[in-house]
Write a protein that holds these residues in place. Structure first.
Motif, short mmCIF file in Angstrom:
data_model
loop_
_atom_site.label_atom_id
_atom_site.label_comp_id
_atom_site.label_asym_id
_atom_site.label_seq_id
_atom_site.Cartn_x
_atom_site.Cartn_y
_atom_site.Cartn_z
N ASN A 59 -41.41 -38.90 -40.34
CA ASN A 59 -41.26 -39.25 -38.93
C ASN A 59 -42.17 -40.42 -38.49
O ASN A 59 -42.99 -40.26 -37.58
N PRO A 60 -42.07 -41.63 -39.02
CA PRO A 60 -41.31 -41.97 -40.22
C PRO A 60 -42.10 -41.70 -41.51
O PRO A 60 -41.52 -41.58 -42.57
N ASP A 61 -43.44 -41.58 -41.40
CA ASP A 61 -44.22 -41.16 -42.56
C ASP A 61 -44.04 -39.66 -42.78
O ASP A 61 -43.53 -38.95 -41.91
N LEU A 62 -44.47 -39.17 -43.93
CA LEU A 62 -44.37 -37.75 -44.21
C LEU A 62 -45.35 -37.00 -43.30
O LEU A 62 -46.55 -36.96 -43.57
N GLN A 63 -44.82 -36.39 -42.23
CA GLN A 63 -45.68 -35.72 -41.26
C GLN A 63 -45.65 -34.21 -41.40
O GLN A 63 -46.59 -33.53 -40.98
N VAL A 64 -44.56 -33.67 -41.95
CA VAL A 64 -44.46 -32.22 -42.16
C VAL A 64 -44.06 -31.98 -43.61
O VAL A 64 -43.06 -32.51 -44.08
N CYS A 65 -44.86 -31.19 -44.30
CA CYS A 65 -44.54 -30.81 -45.69
C CYS A 65 -45.12 -29.43 -45.92
O CYS A 65 -46.33 -29.26 -46.11
N SER A 66 -44.23 -28.42 -45.87
CA SER A 66 -44.70 -27.04 -45.99
C SER A 66 -45.28 -26.76 -47.36
O SER A 66 -46.14 -25.89 -47.51
N ASP A 67 -44.83 -27.50 -48.37
CA ASP A 67 -45.33 -27.30 -49.73
C ASP A 67 -44.89 -28.49 -50.57
O ASP A 67 -43.70 -28.76 -50.69
N ASP A 68 -45.86 -29.20 -51.16
CA ASP A 68 -45.47 -30.39 -51.92
C ASP A 68 -44.85 -30.07 -53.27
O ASP A 68 -44.52 -30.97 -54.04
N HIS A 69 -44.65 -28.77 -53.58
CA HIS A 69 -43.89 -28.41 -54.78
C HIS A 69 -42.44 -28.87 -54.68
O HIS A 69 -41.72 -28.91 -55.68
N LYS A 83 -30.76 -42.04 -38.20
CA LYS A 83 -30.42 -41.42 -36.92
C LYS A 83 -30.30 -42.49 -35.84
O LYS A 83 -30.86 -43.57 -35.96
N ARG A 84 -29.56 -42.16 -34.80
CA ARG A 84 -29.35 -43.12 -33.72
C ARG A 84 -30.63 -43.25 -32.89
O ARG A 84 -31.07 -42.31 -32.24
N ARG A 85 -31.23 -44.41 -32.96
CA ARG A 85 -32.39 -44.74 -32.16
C ARG A 85 -32.51 -46.25 -32.12
O ARG A 85 -32.02 -46.96 -33.02
N GLU A 86 -33.17 -46.78 -31.12
CA GLU A 86 -33.20 -48.22 -30.91
C GLU A 86 -33.90 -48.97 -32.04
O GLU A 86 -33.53 -50.10 -32.34
N ASP A 87 -34.89 -48.34 -32.64
CA ASP A 87 -35.65 -49.02 -33.69
C ASP A 87 -35.25 -48.58 -35.10
O ASP A 87 -36.05 -48.66 -36.02
N ILE A 88 -34.00 -48.16 -35.26
CA ILE A 88 -33.58 -47.58 -36.54
C ILE A 88 -33.72 -48.55 -37.70
O ILE A 88 -34.00 -48.16 -38.84
N ASP A 89 -33.54 -49.86 -37.45
CA ASP A 89 -33.60 -50.83 -38.55
C ASP A 89 -35.01 -50.99 -39.11
O ASP A 89 -35.19 -51.51 -40.21
N THR A 90 -36.03 -50.51 -38.36
CA THR A 90 -37.39 -50.50 -38.90
C THR A 90 -37.85 -49.07 -39.22
O THR A 90 -38.54 -48.85 -40.20
N PHE A 91 -37.45 -48.11 -38.39
CA PHE A 91 -37.89 -46.72 -38.56
C PHE A 91 -37.38 -46.12 -39.87
O PHE A 91 -38.14 -45.53 -40.65
N TYR A 92 -36.08 -46.28 -40.13
CA TYR A 92 -35.49 -45.66 -41.33
C TYR A 92 -36.05 -46.23 -42.63
O TYR A 92 -36.38 -45.46 -43.54
N PRO A 93 -36.19 -47.54 -42.78
CA PRO A 93 -36.81 -48.05 -44.01
C PRO A 93 -38.21 -47.50 -44.25
O PRO A 93 -38.61 -47.29 -45.40
N GLU A 136 -23.11 -55.33 -39.78
CA GLU A 136 -23.10 -55.74 -38.38
C GLU A 136 -23.91 -54.79 -37.50
O GLU A 136 -24.45 -55.19 -36.48
N LYS A 137 -23.99 -53.52 -37.89
CA LYS A 137 -24.69 -52.53 -37.07
C LYS A 137 -26.11 -52.29 -37.60
O LYS A 137 -26.40 -52.49 -38.78
N ALA A 138 -26.97 -51.84 -36.69
CA ALA A 138 -28.37 -51.61 -37.05
C ALA A 138 -28.50 -50.55 -38.14
O ALA A 138 -29.35 -50.66 -39.03
N SER A 139 -27.65 -49.52 -38.10
CA SER A 139 -27.73 -48.46 -39.12
C SER A 139 -27.39 -49.02 -40.50
O SER A 139 -28.00 -48.65 -41.50
N GLY A 140 -26.42 -49.93 -40.56
CA GLY A 140 -26.08 -50.57 -41.82
C GLY A 140 -27.20 -51.44 -42.34
O GLY A 140 -27.50 -51.45 -43.55
N LYS A 141 -27.86 -52.17 -41.44
CA LYS A 141 -29.00 -53.00 -41.83
C LYS A 141 -30.14 -52.13 -42.36
O LYS A 141 -30.81 -52.49 -43.33
N ALA A 142 -30.35 -50.98 -41.73
CA ALA A 142 -31.40 -50.06 -42.18
C ALA A 142 -31.10 -49.53 -43.57
O ALA A 142 -32.01 -49.43 -44.42
N LEU A 143 -29.84 -49.22 -43.85
CA LEU A 143 -29.46 -48.72 -45.17
C LEU A 143 -29.62 -49.78 -46.25
O LEU A 143 -30.04 -49.47 -47.37
#
Length: 276
Positions: A59-69, A83-93, A136-143
């Protein structure tokens, strides 16, 4: 065929609509399956199915990890879409870069990344994996950024699966456009794939030990948007969508012939119309 007997442990990041179906299939094939969810209340369903459940959240770094196993595995399959959010092209990467760091930290050698055909622009023509990606879409650019990040790593091997629109079971396409009027692009081809084929394709990649590849994955046949959604609405006893009688065209025709040839794959559903 390469021996895969030493690849017994699989971790699925994101046991949602596709990830959970995949987890159940791999479990039935004798793999040790670990699955992640973002919410703690969803762990019980995994445990009841015999899947080792973990709460993992980038989120976007690893913020929750119940067990690193969860990361003590032979293969990790990433089923977390942008996910749909305004900064997805930076958040998702950043999310995928955090996953990459965990893979490096734990010595994971194989990653299967679920991507999307949204990485392709509307070309008004057939698109293959060789096409230069200009989404053309931000989600595609993020992928695209996420794909490149994983493929460029020398610490593990990555295979990318670019799925078309996902249909099947509780995703009834008859409801998607039902009773809508004056819809555009009725004559363009649809790029869709059933959940059963998604799961089977992933299973085949693991079974055949195919890594370092990029594949499109859509039904080989592409009926028109009008034919598909009107038939789907009729099958669900819902009002049919109505399309404009014009020649407006915004589309791409996603070619899955590379996957069919490389995996010697036979689709369960050759056409999306077969799924209705």
């Amino acid at each position: 065929m390469t021996d895969t007997s030493n690849l017994k442990r699989i971790s699925i990041l994101g046991c949602g609509w596709l990830g959970l179906a995949l987890a159940k299939k791999l479990l039935s094939q004798g793999f040790e399956v670990k699955g992640s969810v973002m919410q703690e209340e969803n762990l019980e369903e995994l445990h009841q199915l015999g899947i080792k459940g973990y709460q993992i959240a980038f989120n976007p770094d690893l913020q929750v990890c119940s067990d690193d196993h969860f990361f003590d595995t032979d293969i990790i399959i990433s089923c977390i879409p942008p996910k749909r959010r305004e900064d997805i092209d930076t958040f998702y990467p950043i999310q995928i870069d955090s996953l990459k760091q965990e893979a490096q930290k734990h010595g994971i050698k194989k990653i299967l990344f679920i991507s999307s055909t949204s990485v392709y622009p509307n070309t008004l023509d057939k698109v293959t994996e060789a096409l230069q990606l200009t989404p053309e879409k931000a989600s595609g650019k993020a992928l695209v950024k996420a794909e490149e990040m994983l493929l460029q790593s020398d610490d593990f091997e990555t295979t990318i699966l670019r799925f078309g629109g996902l249909i099947g079971y509780d995703r009834h396409p008859g409801r998607f456009l039902s009773n809508q009027k004056k819809l555009k692009n009725g004559l363009v081809p649809v790029n869709l794939i059933h959940q059963d084929d998604c799961v089977k394709i992933i299973s085949e990649i693991i079974r055949q030990n195919i890594w370092g590849e990029v594949f499109n994955a859509c039904c080989p046949e592409h009926p028109t948007r009008k034919d598909f959604y009107q038939k789907a609405a009729r099958a669900a006893n819902l009002p049919e969508p109505e399309f404009l009688e014009d020649d407006q065209m915004e589309y791409k025709w996603v070619d899955s012939s590379k996957l069919i040839k490389r995996l010697n794959y036979k689709f369960i559903y050759t056409s999306p119309l077969d799924t209705i």
